[in-house]
Write a protein that holds these residues in place. Structure first.
Motif, PDB file in Angstrom:
ATOM      1  N   THR A 149       0.827  -1.204   0.000  1.00 44.23           N
ATOM      2  CA  THR A 149       0.000   0.000   0.000  1.00 44.23           C
ATOM      3  C   THR A 149       0.862   1.255   0.000  1.00 44.23           C
ATOM      4  OG1 THR A 149      -1.771  -1.138   1.187  1.00 44.23           O
ATOM      5  CG2 THR A 149      -1.782   1.259   1.260  1.00 44.23           C
ATOM      6  N   ARG A 150       1.896   1.261   0.811  1.00 43.63           N
ATOM      7  CA  ARG A 150       2.809   2.409   0.804  1.00 43.63           C
ATOM      8  C   ARG A 150       3.478   2.547  -0.562  1.00 43.63           C
ATOM      9  NH1 ARG A 150       7.939   3.472   4.936  1.00 43.63           N
ATOM     10  NH2 ARG A 150       9.026   4.987   3.624  1.00 43.63           N
ATOM     11  N   ALA A 151       3.886   1.437  -1.157  1.00 45.96           N
ATOM     12  CA  ALA A 151       4.532   1.494  -2.465  1.00 45.96           C
ATOM     13  C   ALA A 151       3.600   2.073  -3.527  1.00 45.96           C
ATOM     14  CB  ALA A 151       4.992   0.098  -2.875  1.00 45.96           C
ATOM     15  N   VAL A 152       2.330   1.670  -3.504  1.00 46.81           N
ATOM     16  CA  VAL A 152       1.368   2.186  -4.481  1.00 46.81           C
ATOM     17  C   VAL A 152       1.155   3.685  -4.291  1.00 46.81           C
ATOM     18  CG1 VAL A 152      -1.037   2.076  -5.225  1.00 46.81           C
ATOM     19  CG2 VAL A 152       0.233  -0.036  -4.808  1.00 46.81           C
ATOM     20  N   LEU A 153       1.021   4.128  -3.047  1.00 45.54           N
ATOM     21  CA  LEU A 153       0.842   5.557  -2.785  1.00 45.54           C
ATOM     22  C   LEU A 153       2.059   6.356  -3.236  1.00 45.54           C
ATOM     23  CD1 LEU A 153      -0.845   5.450   0.747  1.00 45.54           C
ATOM     24  CD2 LEU A 153      -1.933   5.896  -1.447  1.00 45.54           C
ATOM     25  N   VAL A 154       3.239   5.818  -2.990  1.00 43.93           N
ATOM     26  CA  VAL A 154       4.456   6.487  -3.457  1.00 43.93           C
ATOM     27  C   VAL A 154       4.490   6.528  -4.982  1.00 43.93           C
ATOM     28  CG1 VAL A 154       6.972   6.285  -3.587  1.00 43.93           C
ATOM     29  CG2 VAL A 154       5.809   6.000  -1.396  1.00 43.93           C
ATOM     30  N   GLY A 155       4.088   5.421  -5.627  1.00 41.50           N
ATOM     31  CA  GLY A 155       4.061   5.396  -7.083  1.00 41.50           C
ATOM     32  C   GLY A 155       3.124   6.436  -7.661  1.00 41.50           C
ATOM     33  N   LEU A 156       1.961   6.600  -7.056  1.00 41.27           N
ATOM     34  CA  LEU A 156       1.022   7.624  -7.533  1.00 41.27           C
ATOM     35  C   LEU A 156       1.591   9.030  -7.331  1.00 41.27           C
ATOM     36  CD1 LEU A 156      -2.334   6.123  -6.199  1.00 41.27           C
ATOM     37  CD2 LEU A 156      -1.491   6.114  -8.553  1.00 41.27           C
ATOM     38  N   ALA A 157       2.232   9.261  -6.181  1.00 34.88           N
ATOM     39  CA  ALA A 157       2.838  10.574  -5.931  1.00 34.88           C
ATOM     40  C   ALA A 157       3.969  10.844  -6.917  1.00 34.88           C
ATOM     41  CB  ALA A 157       3.359  10.642  -4.497  1.00 34.88           C
ATOM     42  N   LEU A 158       4.770   9.813  -7.210  1.00 37.79           N
ATOM     43  CA  LEU A 158       5.863   9.970  -8.171  1.00 37.79           C
ATOM     44  C   LEU A 158       5.335  10.251  -9.566  1.00 37.79           C
ATOM     45  CD1 LEU A 158       8.266   7.102  -7.054  1.00 37.79           C
ATOM     46  CD2 LEU A 158       8.497   9.539  -6.605  1.00 37.79           C
ATOM     47  N   ALA A 159       4.299   9.537  -9.970  1.00 38.77           N
ATOM     48  CA  ALA A 159       3.725   9.757 -11.302  1.00 38.77           C
ATOM     49  C   ALA A 159       3.201  11.181 -11.426  1.00 38.77           C
ATOM     50  CB  ALA A 159       2.609   8.750 -11.563  1.00 38.77           C
ATOM     51  N   GLY A 160       2.529  11.671 -10.390  1.00 34.91           N
ATOM     52  CA  GLY A 160       2.026  13.042 -10.427  1.00 34.91           C
ATOM     53  C   GLY A 160       3.144  14.059 -10.494  1.00 34.91           C
ATOM     54  N   ALA A 161       4.242  13.811  -9.762  1.00 31.82           N
ATOM     55  CA  ALA A 161       5.363  14.753  -9.776  1.00 31.82           C
ATOM     56  C   ALA A 161       6.089  14.733 -11.115  1.00 31.82           C
ATOM     57  CB  ALA A 161       6.327  14.412  -8.642  1.00 31.82           C
ATOM     58  N   ILE A 162       6.279  13.529 -11.683  1.00 32.49           N
ATOM     59  CA  ILE A 162       7.021  13.410 -12.942  1.00 32.49           C
ATOM     60  C   ILE A 162       6.237  14.010 -14.100  1.00 32.49           C
ATOM     61  CG2 ILE A 162       7.793  11.691 -14.637  1.00 32.49           C
ATOM     62  CD1 ILE A 162       8.893  10.061 -12.367  1.00 32.49           C
ATOM     63  N   MET A 163       4.934  13.942 -14.042  1.00 34.33           N
ATOM     64  CA  MET A 163       4.132  14.517 -15.120  1.00 34.33           C
ATOM     65  C   MET A 163       4.290  16.029 -15.208  1.00 34.33           C
ATOM     66  SD  MET A 163       0.618  12.248 -14.963  1.00 34.33           S
ATOM     67  CE  MET A 163      -0.131  13.166 -16.314  1.00 34.33           C
ATOM     68  N   LEU A 164       4.812  16.641 -14.154  1.00 30.69           N
ATOM     69  CA  LEU A 164       5.074  18.076 -14.191  1.00 30.69           C
ATOM     70  C   LEU A 164       6.345  18.407 -14.961  1.00 30.69           C
ATOM     71  CD1 LEU A 164       4.241  18.978 -10.464  1.00 30.69           C
ATOM     72  CD2 LEU A 164       2.748  19.189 -12.464  1.00 30.69           C
ATOM     73  N   TRP A 165       7.157  17.383 -15.243  1.00 29.87           N
ATOM     74  CA  TRP A 165       8.418  17.629 -15.950  1.00 29.87           C
ATOM     75  C   TRP A 165       8.143  17.855 -17.436  1.00 29.87           C
ATOM     76  CZ3 TRP A 165      13.123  18.581 -14.076  1.00 29.87           C
ATOM     77  CH2 TRP A 165      14.192  18.562 -14.960  1.00 29.87           C
ATOM     78  N   PRO A 166       8.722  18.875 -18.044  1.00 34.80           N
ATOM     79  CA  PRO A 166       8.466  19.152 -19.469  1.00 34.80           C
ATOM     80  C   PRO A 166       8.908  17.994 -20.359  1.00 34.80           C
ATOM     81  CG  PRO A 166       9.527  21.031 -18.400  1.00 34.80           C
ATOM     82  CD  PRO A 166       9.576  19.907 -17.421  1.00 34.80           C
ATOM     83  N   GLY A 167       8.051  17.612 -21.274  1.00 37.15           N
ATOM     84  CA  GLY A 167       8.384  16.587 -22.242  1.00 37.15           C
ATOM     85  C   GLY A 167       8.091  15.169 -21.807  1.00 37.15           C
ATOM     86  N   VAL A 168       7.598  14.969 -20.607  1.00 34.09           N
ATOM     87  CA  VAL A 168       7.286  13.631 -20.114  1.00 34.09           C
ATOM     88  C   VAL A 168       5.779  13.419 -20.180  1.00 34.09           C
ATOM     89  CG1 VAL A 168       7.355  12.063 -18.155  1.00 34.09           C
ATOM     90  CG2 VAL A 168       9.301  13.554 -18.619  1.00 34.09           C
ATOM     91  N   HIS A 169       5.365  12.442 -20.962  1.00 35.67           N
ATOM     92  CA  HIS A 169       3.944  12.094 -21.092  1.00 35.67           C
ATOM     93  C   HIS A 169       3.805  10.609 -20.766  1.00 35.67           C
ATOM     94  CE1 HIS A 169       3.230  15.987 -23.000  1.00 35.67           C
ATOM     95  NE2 HIS A 169       4.253  15.739 -23.805  1.00 35.67           N
ATOM     96  N   LEU A 170       3.099  10.300 -19.697  1.00 31.41           N
ATOM     97  CA  LEU A 170       2.956   8.918 -19.243  1.00 31.41           C
ATOM     98  C   LEU A 170       1.704   8.308 -19.859  1.00 31.41           C
ATOM     99  CD1 LEU A 170       3.937   9.266 -15.475  1.00 31.41           C
ATOM    100  CD2 LEU A 170       5.361   8.486 -17.383  1.00 31.41           C
ATOM    101  N   ALA A 171       1.876   7.718 -21.054  1.00 30.93           N
ATOM    102  CA  ALA A 171       0.784   6.961 -21.667  1.00 30.93           C
ATOM    103  C   ALA A 171       0.777   5.557 -21.073  1.00 30.93           C
ATOM    104  CB  ALA A 171       0.949   6.926 -23.179  1.00 30.93           C
ATOM    105  N   ALA A 172      -0.221   4.758 -21.452  1.00 33.52           N
ATOM    106  CA  ALA A 172      -0.334   3.401 -20.892  1.00 33.52           C
ATOM    107  C   ALA A 172      -0.815   2.438 -21.972  1.00 33.52           C
ATOM    108  CB  ALA A 172      -1.259   3.388 -19.690  1.00 33.52           C
ATOM    109  N   PRO A 173       0.037   2.099 -22.955  1.00 34.28           N
ATOM    110  CA  PRO A 173      -0.391   1.146 -23.996  1.00 34.28           C
ATOM    111  C   PRO A 173      -0.584  -0.270 -23.472  1.00 34.28           C
ATOM    112  CG  PRO A 173       1.926   1.697 -24.243  1.00 34.28           C
ATOM    113  CD  PRO A 173       1.382   2.618 -23.203  1.00 34.28           C
ATOM    114  N   HIS A 174       0.067  -0.611 -22.368  1.00 39.98           N
ATOM    115  CA  HIS A 174      -0.061  -1.959 -21.787  1.00 39.98           C
ATOM    116  C   HIS A 174      -0.331  -1.830 -20.284  1.00 39.98           C
ATOM    117  CE1 HIS A 174       1.326  -3.787 -25.527  1.00 39.98           C
ATOM    118  NE2 HIS A 174       2.329  -2.923 -25.535  1.00 39.98           N
TER     119      HIS A 174
END
Length: 297
Positions: A149-174
């Motif tokens: 559960t902690r790992a998942v929460l950290v992963g969501l926080a990391l994804a939100g922070a990284i999406m703020l970086w210019p040029g990074v688009h987190l798509a999900a083809p798989h």
């Protein structure tokens, strides 16, 4: 010769009631647990207790890794050519972002589960885990579940922070690869952390595993590079590292490309192998918990 008087109670069958003549039930020997069913309430209570423990300091346990990951992304992106470098057909920032998310999830799963029994041993509160009417499976599920559960929460926080970086688009083809490798990687490190907390007797032992096992395997897992650029001997060593399959498989879910192999079948084989490894770790953890190794005198 007169007949001997018969016992007037000889023909009366024993009563099976709630009185003094009730037939006594067999009880287990002292110290032998007797649990007839799953203690669902106890499992949930321990799980919530462990979640609340790390959530009370969420600034340190959840949000701090997001800041650290942004620093990693900034440093490595600028040091390796800025946004002009292309890896697997995408910019370096987009390539390294999924690996950083998976790395943060694994590190925090290990940090959470490696603290449980070790803190109890040092503080003298280990009885809080051993005395409640839990089976070894229930105890293991609660602790591993809280770490994941902690790992998942950290992963969501990391994804939100990284999406703020210019040029990074987190798509999900798989999406299946994101879920599977994210969860299996977190479970793997949670099991390793729980085994570490069983073995360790002081915080130095925990730090030794972190510094000399977890960190090197994480940094050499292909988070910041493609292993095809390595010499053949180092490629072989990388493929023996289970962290490599977590990072590359997780990245495959976002980019649709991976350095595990040339086809999606190679990624699927890596997913199955990771699941089997977690099964082995789970059995080993259960056996050690059941034996009371380094927990019971």
């Amino acid at each position: 010769m007169a007949d001997q008087p018969q016992d007037k109670f000889a023909s009366v069958p024993p009563r099976n009631d709630t009185g003094a003549n009730r037939v006594q039930r067999a009880f287990p020997e002292p110290g032998v647990p007797l649990i007839h069913q799953i203690n669902g309430l106890g499992l949930w209570t321990l799980y919530i207790k462990e979640v609340r423990r790390f959530f009370k300091v969420q600034t340190q346990t959840i949000w701090a890794p997001a800041v650290t990951t942004l620093l990693y992304l900034m440093i490595f992106t600028l040091a390796l050519g800025g946004g002009n470098r292309m890896v697997l057909g995408v910019s370096f920032a987009a390539f390294v972002a999924p690996g950083l998310i998976a790395m943060g999830m694994m590190n925090n799963a290990f940090a959470n589960s490696s603290f449980n029994f070790l803190a109890g041993k040092i503080q003298g509160t280990i009885i809080d885990y051993l005395m409640p009417p839990f089976s070894e499976i229930e105890l293991m599920l609660a602790l591993i579940g809280a770490a994941v559960t902690r790992a998942v929460l950290v992963g969501l926080a990391l994804a939100g922070a990284i999406m703020l970086w210019p040029g990074v688009h987190l798509a999900a083809p798989h999406p299946w690869a994101i879920v599977w490798f994210g969860l299996m990687g977190s479970v793997m490190l949670a099991f390793i952390g729980l085994l570490t907390s069983l073995w360790a007797e002081k915080f130095d032992h925990n730090a030794a595993v972190t510094n000399f096992v977890i960190t090197p395997l994480t940094m050499l897992s292909g988070t910041f590079y493609v292993i095809d650029n390595l010499a053949p001997a180092f490629q072989t060593a990388s493929r023996l590292n289970p962290f490599f399959y977590v990072i590359s498989g997780f990245r495959f879910g976002f980019l649709g490309r991976s350095d595990i192999g040339d086809t999606n079948l190679h990624v699927l084989q890596g997913a199955i192998g990771l699941g089997l490894l977690n099964l082995v770790l789970g059995i080993a953890t259960y056996v050690l918990l059941r034996s009371g190794w380094k927990l019971k005198s």
